[in-house]
Design a protein around this motif. Structure first.
Motif, PDB file in Angstrom:
ATOM      1  N   THR A  84      70.838 -66.025 -35.458  1.00  0.00           N
ATOM      2  CA  THR A  84      69.468 -65.881 -35.687  1.00  0.00           C
ATOM      3  C   THR A  84      69.292 -64.944 -37.165  1.00  0.00           C
ATOM      4  O   THR A  84      68.347 -65.106 -37.794  1.00  0.00           O
ATOM      5  CB  THR A  84      68.826 -65.178 -34.524  1.00  0.00           C
ATOM      6  OG1 THR A  84      68.979 -65.944 -33.374  1.00  0.00           O
ATOM      7  CG2 THR A  84      67.149 -64.827 -34.819  1.00  0.00           C
ATOM      8  N   LYS A  88      67.208 -66.144 -40.533  1.00  0.00           N
ATOM      9  CA  LYS A  88      66.043 -65.769 -40.892  1.00  0.00           C
ATOM     10  C   LYS A  88      66.345 -65.124 -42.214  1.00  0.00           C
ATOM     11  O   LYS A  88      65.361 -64.720 -42.791  1.00  0.00           O
ATOM     12  CB  LYS A  88      65.771 -64.568 -39.876  1.00  0.00           C
ATOM     13  CG  LYS A  88      64.984 -65.349 -38.359  1.00  0.00           C
ATOM     14  CD  LYS A  88      64.534 -64.146 -37.718  1.00  0.00           C
ATOM     15  CE  LYS A  88      63.716 -64.523 -36.720  1.00  0.00           C
ATOM     16  NZ  LYS A  88      62.805 -63.822 -35.808  1.00  0.00           N
ATOM     17  N   ALA A 112      68.114 -71.576 -30.425  1.00  0.00           N
ATOM     18  CA  ALA A 112      68.325 -70.770 -31.887  1.00  0.00           C
ATOM     19  C   ALA A 112      68.774 -71.871 -33.119  1.00  0.00           C
ATOM     20  O   ALA A 112      68.117 -71.666 -34.036  1.00  0.00           O
ATOM     21  CB  ALA A 112      69.020 -69.628 -31.771  1.00  0.00           C
TER      22      ALA A 112
END
Length: 413
Positions: A84, A88, A112
């Motif tokens: 993640t 991101k 995810a």
């Protein structure tokens, strides 16, 4: 506390992250290590979530090295947090590398990675991964279908979106919730299929809530449908009267249609109700430091240099065909003043700073707290071609990868 143990540090670090105070979480984590406490896998997972929120790729990579060194890479919590974090921070390739090397993939891992592909504009990759997940015998849950619907929304895959919306109930008995309906309504509106979106709302087994009307309002912005925007906004004003995004979207729609009096009335209503607009803020990481910029911000110590660079950038991209979309400026002013306002949006200040400070050819990664505006989107596409740089912008909705004058969203956002 007179005696702090590992659990206390972990809880406090996670508490800071969960309350939007990621910088304090990272400072506390460093303090923990300085006092001789060895982090566990869950602590690493929490602090990596903080890196993801900040978009601090350098700190995240340092944590990845520590996780590998201490043998926590096999931990699902640490592995999922790593995945993640990279996603991101705008490095979806590294996120996928973490995914394929994880020893024990669970549904969180698959969800995810599907979400990461979708947010970065790789809708077909998200669908292929979903099919691979089914072949591996992993049972999809409601979050899985939410991520796959989001991937379809980001890429305009209408038929696929319809398919998965129906598939979740017919094959897995998962009843679509309002969040699933909102994704499909958003997808239909962006594709210009407004009547289908309205029919879908009427067919819902429950009364539409604010999340549904927000999707309809956002869709009407894309299509310039003022009547639909008014209907959705009226519903939202009654349900969530202090949500600033309603007023901004409606005002933008009026302004884009040249209806400045109505746009001014919306802003007056906003002021009368005491609703404050969240200021646009963008940030960029350079040399392990995160630099933040507000629109037309003069507070940064190097802002004068950044503004001079922006003027040069603007001259260069104008020669390559960029034309400012001054309709997006909500206030009545001279055209030249409108062009200046657009050129000083926070993401452009951050990009200008990145061009000055980052090595030549290095990707420029910028994070923004609001949705990127249409004019900045057009300008950054030309910038990526003019300077031969990949520019990655993470806004509140998705990632935009600008390269060679194109964007990964395909102008579908």
């Amino acid at each position: 506390m007179s005696c702090m143990n590992q659990m206390a540090w972990m809880v406090m670090t996670s508490g800071f992250v969960n309350n939007g105070r990621a910088e304090e979480a990272l400072a506390l984590f460093n303090m923990m290590r300085g006092k001789g406490f060895e982090p566990c896998g869950f602590t690493y997972a929490g602090v990596m979530a903080g890196c993801a929120d900040l978009g601090s790729l350098t700190a995240g990579m340092q944590l990845h090295a520590q996780v590998t060194r201490y043998g926590y890479e096999s931990s699902n919590s640490a592995g999922n947090a790593l995945l993640t974090m990279y996603a991101k921070c705008g490095v979806v390739e590294d996120a996928h590398q973490v995914f394929v090397t994880m020893c024990n993939l669970d549904s969180v891992s698959w969800n995810a990675m599907i979400s990461a592909f979708g947010q970065h504009g790789y809708g077909l990759d998200a669908i292929n991964l979903f099919n691979e997940m089914l072949l591996e015998g992993i049972y999809p849950d409601r979050i899985t279908f939410l991520t796959i619907l989001s991937a379809c929304t980001h890429c305009g895959l209408v038929d696929e979106g319809y398919h998965y919306f129906n598939y979740m109930e017919t094959h897995y008995g998962i009843i679509p919730g309002e969040d699933h309906y909102a994704r499909l309504i958003d997808l239909l509106c962006r594709a210009g299929r407004i009547s289908e979106a309205q029919n879908l709302i009427q067919s819902m087994p429950f009364e539409p809530t604010s999340i549904i009307w927000e999707a309809l309002l956002a869709g009407s912005r894309v299509n310039g449908d003022v009547d639909l925007a008014l209907e959705a906004a009226d519903r939202l004003f009654k349900a969530v009267p202090y949500l600033d995004g309603i007023y901004i979207l409606l005002s933008n729609i009026y302004s884009s249609e040249g209806r400045y009096v109505e746009a001014a009335n919306v802003r007056k209503l906003m002021r009368d109700r005491g609703v404050k607009k969240e200021p646009g803020c963008s940030w960029i990481e350079v040399s392990n430091n995160v630099h933040s910029f507000l629109a037309d911000d003069m507070g940064h110590p190097e802002i004068d240099m950044v503004c001079r660079v922006l003027d040069l950038i603007n001259a260069k991209i104008t020669k390559l065909g960029y034309k400012p979309n001054t309709k997006l400026v909500l206030h009545a002013m001279e055209e030249r003043d409108k062009e200046y306002v657009l050129s000083r949006h926070s993401e452009r200040l951050a990009i200008g700073f990145g061009l000055i400070k980052l090595p030549v050819k290095a990707p420029i990664r910028v994070l923004k707290n609001l949705r990127i505006c249409g004019d900045c989107h057009a300008a950054i596409m030309v910038m990526s071609r003019a300077f031969g740089r990949e520019i990655i912008v993470r806004d509140v909705k998705r990632f935009h990868h600008f390269k060679d004058g194109e964007c990964s969203c395909g102008n579908y956002w």
